[in-house]
Enzyme design. Structure first.
Site, short mmCIF file in Angstrom:
data_model
loop_
_atom_site.label_atom_id
_atom_site.label_comp_id
_atom_site.label_asym_id
_atom_site.label_seq_id
_atom_site.Cartn_x
_atom_site.Cartn_y
_atom_site.Cartn_z
N ALA A 155 0.82 -1.21 0.00
CA ALA A 155 0.00 0.00 0.00
C ALA A 155 0.85 1.26 0.00
O ALA A 155 0.63 2.19 -0.79
CB ALA A 155 -0.94 -0.01 1.20
N LEU A 180 -4.52 5.48 5.12
CA LEU A 180 -5.05 5.79 3.80
C LEU A 180 -6.56 5.58 3.73
O LEU A 180 -7.28 6.34 3.09
CB LEU A 180 -4.35 4.93 2.74
CG LEU A 180 -2.83 5.12 2.67
CD1 LEU A 180 -2.21 4.08 1.76
CD2 LEU A 180 -2.49 6.53 2.18
N PRO A 201 -9.45 4.19 6.67
CA PRO A 201 -9.69 3.60 7.99
C PRO A 201 -10.45 2.28 7.93
O PRO A 201 -10.22 1.40 8.76
CB PRO A 201 -10.50 4.68 8.72
CG PRO A 201 -10.21 5.95 8.00
CD PRO A 201 -9.98 5.56 6.57
N LYS A 244 2.43 3.95 6.57
CA LYS A 244 3.19 2.71 6.74
C LYS A 244 2.24 1.53 6.65
O LYS A 244 1.03 1.66 6.73
CB LYS A 244 3.94 2.73 8.07
CG LYS A 244 5.01 3.80 8.15
CD LYS A 244 5.79 3.78 9.47
CE LYS A 244 5.00 4.33 10.62
NZ LYS A 244 5.84 4.57 11.83
N GLY A 245 2.82 0.32 6.51
CA GLY A 245 2.02 -0.88 6.32
C GLY A 245 1.26 -1.29 7.56
O GLY A 245 1.75 -1.13 8.68
N GLU A 259 0.37 -6.75 8.44
CA GLU A 259 0.93 -7.78 9.31
C GLU A 259 1.08 -7.34 10.76
O GLU A 259 1.32 -8.17 11.63
CB GLU A 259 2.28 -8.23 8.75
CG GLU A 259 2.13 -8.94 7.41
CD GLU A 259 3.44 -9.11 6.68
OE1 GLU A 259 3.98 -10.23 6.72
OE2 GLU A 259 3.92 -8.15 6.07
#
Length: 742
Positions: free
Chosen positions: A506, A626, A628, A697-698, A701
């Site tokens: 993303a 980006l 919610p 940020k990602g 995970e």
């Protein structure tokens, strides 16, 4: 538009069944079907393989074995990333693990192929196999590096002195089992030959990796391979690389000059797709009576396949999580004749934090200290091993906000002290941390004369919402409504990305879209500013605003479509890029992570030791969000997986054959709705300007990291029983339950 909870733009297609997955493409007409025959021994050699009966079965068009399989490329270790390398199959009579493909049967229908597969007669010479991890754990060796190129071992200060002189010590060993990614869509593909070209419809997380791997395996010009993967039904790491079904389908399609479909059955996935390695972890914590850590060590031994090394970075997270002047981490590998380890969601962090955060809870108990307070006391000011500042660290904020929302003040101070009828009730918590990675990605954005935009990249959507977030970023970047943006993904002819994996997808693709849109805005403003017909001519375009399909400066306005139509009647495009993190100084100068805190409440039956998760809360810091809605969905999914790892998931190996005996979803347990009654995820507002220009940020995970430890710690708080051999099952808790009446 960025940051809004936009519904998934691909949602209507999916609920209507109009989003085609790999096995559902019919453009090429009626295909043939392949079914894989797997080895029924774990180590040895094929001495005879008789395919005559299978070849004469109804509808059968081919039986491929090592006798007639085409020559293939070899695994080139000089290619730095495994998933881009050749993945040859059926190249010799040698058997390296149970279930390894020994034949492919291709027939006119799936049922014919599966039926004929049972007619392939194989005789073996069994060899001595190594299948029992515990039996060979002492034979572990030191790998050169671990996953993601991280160092195998690290050392800071003098651990032995720091640990030996500590007032309070924890020295425990934890074991975690083999675990599998189990996406709803199994590994599947359709390969269509068109002359010398092959079009491969495949369930893949990284299109470029699939493209390179197939070309390297078949030893053909990469330009002849065309990958199509517009929708992927989950991956969780199991589709980062391609597997036997894809290579075998490609070989058969070329040989027969007809389309061939191959999909793994659910049981075959357990033998032909890699898994999370089993691990034995020793965690040592040395602290003062005030709870401050003086020494921390995390030593991990895990299994690997002797031919395809994989070292999960299980101890790596410990290097950045807590302050302590004396530190050690290490990774060791034990070769076993089992399928290779592969990335499974949150590789390293998920099993590593299960151990470390359980140990921290034990330390808190021995100190008589609140687990949240213990972690706050050990909050570092800089990365304790790299010595660089954190880019944006809000772990303490996550813990405090989580404690407030969860009602942590009601936590039983004494384990096994709260009952509700038959149920012992307990609370547990754990911290979460995961490194944020950046990988090279290119995106093309094109604006047509009608003012609509198309975003193109080979990035994939594995159910995480890529179509939606890229729509949002492009819509904001060009000032367009979302319905005037179209996203094209998952084709090898499109600009190259590193796909969906490592929680980088993303942020990488969105940053590249943002930059492409910035370039387009410059082109369009230059055109309008120099055009005597434009109402924007002569104005200070530095203040231009793109909104609602228009470009505005002060009181002047012009439709975006008019600028494009006048100056670029065939459309205008630009590309944006995200570079590899090794080439970005921010990733050298800062420690860049995501953070969170998990809180769990469990009930444990005082008679049977049945464990029931009652509620779970996660509070996370991931920079700028980006979307919610999609972010929360990802985090909750990870939390559920963490609870599953703590209580249910375990793939069991038969030590006589190397076969996984828990090779279906009736025996490899995963949570159902009744297991997960109340889960919530909260994301703190944030912006990490060191991560990328969007500050995002990602999240994919992070949700699993530490989640299982929170559940395990809650079980201890409820019962007083500390289980270190995961998953936590009835027989491990029952003997230690307090007597009734206490």
């Amino acid at each position: 538009m960025i940051g809004q909870a936009l519904n998934r733009v691909d949602g209507p297609l999916k609920v209507a069944g109009l989003a085609p997955y790999a096995y559902e493409h019919w453009e090429a007409g009626q295909p043939l079907y392949g079914f894989i025959v797997g080895a029924t021994i774990g180590k040895g050699r094929i001495t005879r393989i008789d395919t005559e009966d299978a070849e004469h079965a109804p509808g059968v068009r081919m039986v491929m074995t090592h006798h007639n399989a085409p020559a293939q490329g070899i695994r080139d270790e000089s290619i730095p990333f495994e998933y881009w390398r050749a993945q040859p199959v059926l190249t010799s009579p040698d058997i390296h693990h149970y279930g390894e493909p020994v034949a492919l049967v291709v027939a006119e229908t799936f049922e014919q192929a599966r039926g004929a597969a049972n007619l392939v007669d194989v005789e073996y010479a069994r060899g001595p196999g190594r299948f029992d991890f515990a039996a060979f754990e002492d034979e572990a060796y030191v790998p050169k590096v671990v996953n993601a190129g991280l160092p195998t071992d690290t050392a800071v200060g003098d651990f032995d002195t720091g640990f030996n002189t500590a007032a309070v010590k924890v020295d425990e060993r934890y074991t975690t089992p083999y675990e599998f990614s189990m996406p709803m869509e199994p590994n599947a593909c359709l390969v269509v030959p068109r002359g010398e070209d092959l079009t491969v419809y495949v369930s893949s997380q990284i299109v470029d990796a699939a493209h390179a791997s197939i070309a390297n395996t078949l030893r053909i010009d990469p330009a002849r391979i065309h990958i199509i993967a517009p929708y992927v039904g989950g991956g969780f790491g199991s589709k980062l690389g391609i597997h036997a079904e894809t290579i075998l389908a490609a070989l058969a399609a070329r040989a027969l000059s007809q389309p061939v479909k191959v999909a793994l059955t659910r049981q075959q996935i357990f033998q032909m797709v890699g898994m999370r390695t089993t691990s034995s972890q020793r965690v040592r914590l040395g602290a003062g009576r005030d709870g401050r850590l003086a020494a921390i060590a995390h030593d991990v031994t895990m299994h690997t396949n002797p031919d395809m090394e994989y070292a999960e970075q299980t101890a790596a997270t410990t290097r950045s999580l807590y302050a302590a002047p004396h530190r050690l981490t290490s990774h060791r590998l034990t070769p076993l004749d089992l399928p290779r380890g592969e990335d499974v969601r949150a590789p390293g962090e998920a099993p590593g934090m299960l151990a470390v955060e359980s140990a921290m809870d034990q330390l808190a108990d021995e100190l008589g200290m609140d687990p949240v307070e213990l972690r706050i006391r050990n909050e570092p000011t800089v990365d304790p091993e790299r010595g660089v500042p954190y880019s944006d660290r809000h772990l303490v904020d996550c813990m405090r906000e989580g404690a407030r929302r969860f009602g942590w003040e009601r936590r039983p101070a004494t384990p096994a002290s709260v009952r509700e009828g038959q149920w012992l009730v307990g609370y547990g918590m754990a911290a979460a941390i995961r490194g944020h990675f950046q990988a090279p990605t290119t995106v093309r954005v094109r604006v047509a004369a009608d003012g609509t935009a198309v975003v193109q990249t080979d990035m994939t959507d594995i159910g995480t919402g890529t179509y939606t977030i890229l729509t949002q970023v492009a819509a904001e970047g060009l000032g367009l409504p979302p319905d005037r943006v179209r996203i094209e993904l998952g084709r090898s002819e499109l600009p190259v990305s590193w796909g969906s994996g490592g929680s980088w997808g993303a942020a990488n693709s969105s940053t590249a879209v943002h930059r492409a849109c910035a370039s387009l805005r410059e082109k369009l403003l230059d055109a309008a500013g120099s055009d005597t017909r434009s109402p924007l001519r002569g104005l200070d375009l530095a203040d231009a605003v793109f909104s609602d399909g228009n470009v505005r400066v002060d009181g002047a306005s012009e439709a975006l479509s008019e600028i494009v139509e006048r100056h670029y009647p065939d459309g205008v495009e630009a590309e944006g890029e995200t570079r590899f993190m090794g080439d970005d100084p921010n990733y050298t100068d800062y420690s860049i992570h995501t953070y969170g805190a998990h809180f769990a409440e469990v009930g444990v039956d005082a008679d049977t030791a049945e464990i029931r998760l009652r509620r779970m809360l996660g509070v996370f810091s991931v920079g700028r969000v980006l979307n919610p809605k999609t972010a929360r969905s990802q985090l909750i999914g990870g939390m559920i997986w963490g609870a599953s790892a703590a209580l249910e998931e375990e793939a069991v190996v038969d030590p006589r054959s190397g076969a996984f005996v828990t090779r279906d979803l009736a025996h490899y347990l995963v949570p159902v709705h009744a297991d997960i009654p109340d889960v919530d995820a909260v994301v703190l507002d944030g912006y990490d300007d060191k991560a990328n220009i969007l500050g995002a940020k990602g999240v994919g995970e992070l949700g699993i990291c530490g989640a299982g430890a929170a559940v395990a710690n809650a079980v201890f708080n409820a019962t007083g029983v500390r289980v270190r051999d995961f998953p936590i099952t009835l027989e491990k808790v029952l003997p230690g339950l307090p007597p009734m009446g206490i």
